[in-house]
Scaffold this motif. Structure first.
Motif, PDB file in Angstrom:
ATOM      1  N   ARG A  12      -0.177  19.422 -15.307  1.00 11.95           N
ATOM      2  CA  ARG A  12       0.037  18.000 -15.039  1.00 11.95           C
ATOM      3  C   ARG A  12      -0.732  17.586 -13.793  1.00 11.95           C
ATOM      4  N   LEU A  13      -0.885  16.277 -13.660  1.00 10.71           N
ATOM      5  CA  LEU A  13      -1.495  15.697 -12.465  1.00 10.71           C
ATOM      6  C   LEU A  13      -0.424  14.929 -11.701  1.00 10.71           C
ATOM      7  N   THR A  14      -0.382  15.107 -10.394  1.00 14.94           N
ATOM      8  CA  THR A  14       0.623  14.440  -9.564  1.00 14.94           C
ATOM      9  C   THR A  14      -0.083  13.572  -8.531  1.00 14.94           C
ATOM     10  N   VAL A  15       0.211  12.288  -8.553  1.00 14.38           N
ATOM     11  CA  VAL A  15      -0.330  11.323  -7.599  1.00 14.38           C
ATOM     12  C   VAL A  15       0.778  10.939  -6.624  1.00 14.38           C
ATOM     13  N   THR A  16       0.456  10.972  -5.331  1.00 12.62           N
ATOM     14  CA  THR A  16       1.455  10.663  -4.310  1.00 12.62           C
ATOM     15  C   THR A  16       0.890   9.666  -3.301  1.00 12.62           C
ATOM     16  N   GLY A  17       1.622   8.580  -3.073  1.00 14.22           N
ATOM     17  CA  GLY A  17       1.312   7.637  -2.015  1.00 14.22           C
ATOM     18  C   GLY A  17      -0.005   6.907  -2.171  1.00 14.22           C
ATOM     19  N   ALA A  18      -0.441   6.657  -3.370  1.00 11.19           N
ATOM     20  CA  ALA A  18      -1.708   5.958  -3.578  1.00 11.19           C
ATOM     21  C   ALA A  18      -1.508   4.443  -3.505  1.00 11.19           C
ATOM     22  N   ASP A  19      -2.609   3.754  -3.179  1.00 12.48           N
ATOM     23  CA  ASP A  19      -2.595   2.297  -3.249  1.00 12.48           C
ATOM     24  C   ASP A  19      -2.818   1.828  -4.683  1.00 12.48           C
ATOM     25  N   GLU A  20      -3.614   2.590  -5.398  1.00 14.92           N
ATOM     26  CA  GLU A  20      -3.988   2.222  -6.766  1.00 14.92           C
ATOM     27  C   GLU A  20      -4.438   3.483  -7.497  1.00 14.92           C
ATOM     28  N   ALA A  21      -4.234   3.492  -8.830  1.00 12.79           N
ATOM     29  CA  ALA A  21      -4.734   4.598  -9.659  1.00 12.79           C
ATOM     30  C   ALA A  21      -5.361   4.026 -10.921  1.00 12.79           C
ATOM     31  N   ARG A  22      -6.366   4.732 -11.377  1.00 10.25           N
ATOM     32  CA  ARG A  22      -7.049   4.358 -12.620  1.00 10.25           C
ATOM     33  C   ARG A  22      -7.083   5.580 -13.522  1.00 10.25           C
ATOM     34  N   ILE A  23      -6.720   5.384 -14.779  1.00  8.95           N
ATOM     35  CA  ILE A  23      -6.629   6.499 -15.727  1.00  8.95           C
ATOM     36  C   ILE A  23      -7.600   6.241 -16.867  1.00  8.95           C
ATOM     37  N   TYR A  24      -8.345   7.275 -17.251  1.00  7.34           N
ATOM     38  CA  TYR A  24      -9.288   7.175 -18.367  1.00  7.34           C
ATOM     39  C   TYR A  24      -8.975   8.274 -19.384  1.00  7.34           C
ATOM     40  N   PHE A  25      -8.913   7.892 -20.655  1.00  2.00           N
ATOM     41  CA  PHE A  25      -8.619   8.845 -21.741  1.00  2.00           C
ATOM     42  C   PHE A  25      -9.723   8.747 -22.781  1.00  2.00           C
TER      43      PHE A  25
ATOM     44  N   PRO B 197       0.821  -1.212   0.000  1.00  6.13           N
ATOM     45  CA  PRO B 197       0.000   0.000   0.000  1.00  6.13           C
ATOM     46  C   PRO B 197       0.859   1.267   0.000  1.00  6.13           C
ATOM     47  N   GLY B 198       0.311   2.310  -0.623  1.00 12.64           N
ATOM     48  CA  GLY B 198       0.954   3.616  -0.602  1.00 12.64           C
ATOM     49  C   GLY B 198       2.157   3.763  -1.504  1.00 12.64           C
ATOM     50  N   GLU B 199       2.375   2.845  -2.410  1.00 10.72           N
ATOM     51  CA  GLU B 199       3.587   2.868  -3.221  1.00 10.72           C
ATOM     52  C   GLU B 199       3.354   3.336  -4.667  1.00 10.72           C
ATOM     53  N   VAL B 200       2.181   3.863  -4.979  1.00 10.66           N
ATOM     54  CA  VAL B 200       1.904   4.343  -6.339  1.00 10.66           C
ATOM     55  C   VAL B 200       2.024   5.861  -6.362  1.00 10.66           C
ATOM     56  N   SER B 201       3.079   6.354  -6.994  1.00  8.73           N
ATOM     57  CA  SER B 201       3.316   7.798  -7.115  1.00  8.73           C
ATOM     58  C   SER B 201       3.804   8.100  -8.527  1.00  8.73           C
ATOM     59  N   PHE B 202       3.205   9.104  -9.151  1.00 12.25           N
ATOM     60  CA  PHE B 202       3.602   9.452 -10.527  1.00 12.25           C
ATOM     61  C   PHE B 202       3.056  10.823 -10.889  1.00 12.25           C
ATOM     62  N   THR B 203       3.606  11.364 -11.960  1.00  9.22           N
ATOM     63  CA  THR B 203       3.036  12.562 -12.577  1.00  9.22           C
ATOM     64  C   THR B 203       2.558  12.189 -13.971  1.00  9.22           C
ATOM     65  N   LEU B 204       1.450  12.793 -14.367  1.00  8.32           N
ATOM     66  CA  LEU B 204       0.887  12.555 -15.707  1.00  8.32           C
ATOM     67  C   LEU B 204       0.798  13.887 -16.435  1.00  8.32           C
ATOM     68  N   SER B 205       1.315  13.910 -17.650  1.00  8.34           N
ATOM     69  CA  SER B 205       1.252  15.129 -18.461  1.00  8.34           C
ATOM     70  C   SER B 205       0.924  14.763 -19.900  1.00  8.34           C
ATOM     71  N   LEU B 206       0.582  15.758 -20.687  1.00  6.09           N
ATOM     72  CA  LEU B 206       0.250  15.577 -22.102  1.00  6.09           C
ATOM     73  C   LEU B 206       1.260  16.326 -22.953  1.00  6.09           C
ATOM     74  N   VAL B 207       1.711  15.680 -24.007  1.00  6.02           N
ATOM     75  CA  VAL B 207       2.611  16.313 -24.979  1.00  6.02           C
ATOM     76  C   VAL B 207       1.866  16.435 -26.290  1.00  6.02           C
ATOM     77  N   ASN B 208       1.844  17.633 -26.836  1.00  5.63           N
ATOM     78  CA  ASN B 208       1.040  17.875 -28.036  1.00  5.63           C
ATOM     79  C   ASN B 208       1.590  17.168 -29.253  1.00  5.63           C
ATOM     80  N   GLY B 209       0.673  16.738 -30.125  1.00  5.73           N
ATOM     81  CA  GLY B 209       1.066  16.202 -31.422  1.00  5.73           C
ATOM     82  C   GLY B 209       1.045  17.266 -32.487  1.00  5.73           C
ATOM     83  N   THR B 210       0.138  18.225 -32.372  1.00  2.00           N
ATOM     84  CA  THR B 210       0.021  19.330 -33.324  1.00  2.00           C
ATOM     85  C   THR B 210      -0.186  20.627 -32.544  1.00  2.00           C
ATOM     86  N   GLU B 211       0.102  21.737 -33.196  1.00  2.00           N
ATOM     87  CA  GLU B 211      -0.148  23.054 -32.610  1.00  2.00           C
ATOM     88  C   GLU B 211      -1.428  23.631 -33.195  1.00  2.00           C
ATOM     89  N   PRO B 212      -2.209  24.389 -32.412  1.00  4.76           N
ATOM     90  CA  PRO B 212      -2.058  24.634 -30.972  1.00  4.76           C
ATOM     91  C   PRO B 212      -2.580  23.456 -30.171  1.00  4.76           C
TER      92      PRO B 212
END
Length: 777
Positions: free
Chosen positions: A231-244, A166-181
């Motif tokens: 960006r989104l920063t997750v710290t000390g989570a047990d679990e994370a779910r991402i939806y795109f 438990p508590g070992e899921v930590s990450f940052t999530l960001s988006l990098v553009n494919g086209t401008e803007p």
């Protein structure tokens, strides 16, 4: 051990090592490493370009007549000059499918003491059975698990990240553009919302293209989530779910599309991750489970996939299960890329996009001189007929767009399209006649209407879709073609044989591309006319049209054998200017057509073999993915299992990236690097299927090109023409049993080797056959 899993012990170093996911609209290539995961996102309608004004008249019948007189008199340069004047449009906002963006997930390194396991151990995989990609990393204190899938049922991409502690899921999530803007901002504290437009400056003016709006949401159990700095920063989570999720305004006029992504994610989150995953797997497996295949195993089967590919290419060591994996991978890519409700069919790179084709003179578009067609070569035989439907709809739209082109350029009725198309209704020749004046490109694509009917025997489809589109295509060629003044044959032209060139006289006088009546055209027109005649008779309509077709068929040129014993590529026995050329379009009568078969046309079959072998012998052979597949398909149809095996082995071992995506070699056709082209995956899948089952000669032919390397095996669920499904089991190269399931009534003829049997079948019947094709109780 799951034999239908791509797996690796090393991180993905780049896109060519990433693992593809798709839901028929959204694509993702997942590049996993111990402390980072990148999803390269694409969406099939995310196109640059626009519908441009149609050009003025190309001169119509008068200009055509003038050109043709030059070609008939042997003045190829004069005819070519006029063709460029009248039939070579300027390049406009053609566009290309572009990559959408990257989702970048950076994991915090664990700093605690190691508790168990080997620190640094890493594995990533793609499970074809469930269409789920995953990665496992043994850190210093815990094991981090990740999985991701693209759900057709849920219309999004979903991921779960969890740890053994438990508590070992930590990450940052960001988006990098494919086209401008690409404005992206935090929303609701747990989401990133973005907008973008598909613009670029190579295939369009940099200002026109589809708009997109999407959302990424992160849910956590335990721990905290913070948004800031895009960006989104997750710290000390047990679990994370991402939806795109993402939507575009392609063919949309109202504002509703802008709220679709949020609605999609809210609905998914309301169901919960586990239910979403279960629905995804159930939806996917309804298609995937239709076919099973076993070709034997070797000790290579337990190695990482990249090592198996390298071993096959380097040492040629037998690895029969790798070929079974390749077939199921091709089926997986079909399901992932083309579902019954997909808005568009598969393009040059399926629904995925590495950005390479888009930045060159190439384009992620619909090439109509083999690439788009090959994408769907295995669809029917591998029991994925519903995946063919987006192409059927696209052909209907292409026919509508091609009417003005037929009228303005050629002064003819009906419809026509040429060497390539896009999502904006492009049907003109390409902007260089040497490769762009492929006057049967649209017809070549439209033959897939014929294939879908031949396998399904769906009368409603024939009556409502196939026959109307093909009848109008036939109306064009009946109006456009002319009688050769010397031979009295009905011929097309001026046209090219994709994308080859020839010497009409002394090589010192130079090569030409355009001529009258190239072989590819006459094969396609014959198949079109004969199918329309059969359809009109079956549907009991258009009697006058039937008589016109009968007369026209009697005037079409025959297939000819040249002075070198080869199948002629042109009406005249010209010398090839590029005997090493990658295209083999004039072999259509061997595959996917049925004008050449060893049993009915032995001399033409021999000429086809000469053509294939002559091309193979060239030191400078343009060795690309689709050519390797075409060689394999040709030899499979000639019942030469060993040569077919040689070429499918070369495709897998020599023209595949580590993720089993096929590629075109650098330097060929302007490729600036080894460039991903997905038609080799589908062409190779079709080769393996055709080696095990053929049904193009009014019979179901079991194991027609079985190589020694697959001496023992089993396959079930392959489809044969006539709305039939087939299973077969063999041992030591000998058939042991088969089962034929029929969904339409009629006479069924089954062949194995020189043995044949026929029986009357009922709709819904199941017929078991023994090793001598005897019917079993």
């Amino acid at each position: 051990m799951n034999d239908y899993r791509l797996w690796y012990s090393a991180p993905a170093a780049g896109w060519a090592q990433g693992l593809p996911l798709g839901n028929g609209r959204l694509g993702a290539v997942v590049m996993a490493a111990p402390h980072r995961e990148v999803w390269s996102m694409s969406e099939v309608t995310y196109w640059s370009g626009q519908t441009d004004p149609a050009p003025t008249s190309g001169g119509g019948k008068a200009a055509l007549e003038e050109m043709r007189q030059h070609f008939f008199s042997g003045d190829y340069e004069g005819g070519d000059r006029l063709a460029k004047q009248h039939l070579q449009p300027a390049k406009q906002n053609f566009g290309t499918n572009l990559g959408l963006c990257e989702v970048v997930i950076d994991f915090e390194e664990q700093k605690q003491e190691q508790v168990s396991g080997e620190a640094g151990h890493f594995r990533r995989e793609l499970d074809l059975t469930n269409a789920v990609a995953g990665a496992v990393y043994q850190g210093k204190s815990a094991v981090l698990h990740r999985e991701v899938f693209a759900s057709h049922a849920g219309n999004l991409v979903a991921s779960r990240i969890w740890s053994s502690l438990p508590g070992e899921v930590s990450f940052t999530l960001s988006l990098v553009n494919g086209t401008e803007p690409f404005p992206a901002a935090a929303a609701d504290g747990d989401s990133l919302e973005f907008r973008s437009q598909a613009t670029e400056h190579i295939h369009s003016n940099g200002a026109c293209g589809v708009h997109a709006k999407g959302l990424v949401k992160v849910e956590i159990s335990g721990g905290t989530i913070h948004s800031g700095n895009g960006r989104l920063t997750v710290t000390g989570a047990d679990e994370a779910r991402i939806y795109f999720a993402v939507s575009t305004d392609y063919r949309r006029t109202g504002p509703e599309w802008e709220s679709e992504s949020r609605s999609t994610i809210e609905q998914a989150a309301g169901k919960g991750y586990e239910q979403l995953r279960e629905e995804h797997i159930a939806d996917y497996r309804r298609e995937y489970d239709k076919v099973s295949i076993q070709l034997g195993r070797s000790d290579k089967a337990d190695l990482p996939t990249d090592e198996r590919i390298q071993s096959l290419g380097r040492d040629g060591v037998e690895d029969p299960q790798l070929f079974a994996l390749f077939l199921q991978y091709g089926r997986y890519l079909t399901i992932a890329g083309s579902r019954a409700d997909s808005p568009l069919p598969l393009h040059l790179q399926g629904i995925w996009n590495d950005g390479e084709a888009c930045r060159m003179g190439w384009s992620c578009d619909y090439h109509l001189d083999v690439n788009t067609q090959m994408n769907y070569y295995p669809t029917e035989i591998t029991n994925l007929g519903d995946s063919h439907l987006p192409l059927m709809r696209y052909i209907e739209e292409l026919a509508q767009a091609g009417r003005p082109t037929a009228n303005r350029l050629y002064g003819s009725g009906g419809w026509v399209a040429h060497v390539f198309s896009n999502v904006w209704g492009f049907t003109l020749p390409g902007w260089e006649t040497s490769w762009g004046l492929n006057v049967t490109g649209g017809l070549w694509l439209a033959t897939h209407l014929i294939r879908h009917y031949e396998y399904s025997l769906d009368r409603e489809f024939l009556e409502q879709q196939a026959y109307p589109v093909l009848k109008e295509a036939a109306a064009f060629y009946l109006d456009y073609m002319c009688v050769h003044p010397e031979y009295g044959w009905l011929v097309t032209g001026p046209a090219n044989s994709p994308e080859n060139s020839f010497y009409p006289g002394d090589p010192g006088e130079g090569a030409q591309q355009l001529s009258m009546g190239p072989t590819m055209d006459q094969i396609l027109v014959r198949e079109l006319f004969e199918f329309c005649l059969m359809s009109a008779e079956l549907l009991d309509r258009d009697e006058d049209f039937q008589r016109v077709l009968q007369e026209a068929i009697s005037m079409l040129p025959p297939l000819q054998i040249g002075k070198k014993g080869q199948l002629q590529e042109w009406l005249e026995d010209y010398e090839e200017a590029q005997p090493e050329h990658r295209h083999l379009s004039h072999m259509f009568a061997l595959y996917p057509g049925n004008g050449i078969t060893p049993g009915r046309t032995p001399e033409l079959s021999g000429a086809a073999r000469v053509t294939l072998e002559n091309r193979m012998l060239q030191n400078e052979l343009e060795d690309v993915e689709f050519t390797a597949a075409l060689f394999g398909l040709g030899f499979a149809r000639l019942h030469d299992g060993e040569k077919a095996y040689k070429h499918i082995s070369h495709l897998i071992g020599g023209l595949c990236f580590d993720n089993l995506f096929t590629y075109s070699k650098s330097g060929i056709a302007g490729a600036e690097s080894n460039i991903f082209v997905i038609d080799g995956n589908f062409g190779g899948t079709a080769v393996i299927a055709e080696m095990l089952l053929q049904s193009h000669a009014d019979e179901i032919h079991l194991l027609p090109a079985l190589p020694a390397a697959w001496s023992t095996g089993a396959v079930s669920g392959l489809r044969a023409k006539g709305n039939t499904e087939v299973d077969a089991v063999w041992n030591n190269g000998q058939l042991t049993s088969a089962e034929i399931r029929t969904f339409s009534p009629g006479t069924v003829t089954v062949r194995w080797g020189e043995q044949r049997t026929s029986f009357q079948a009922e709709a819904g019947g199941s017929y078991r056959l023994g090793s001598r094709l005897e019917l079993l109780p």
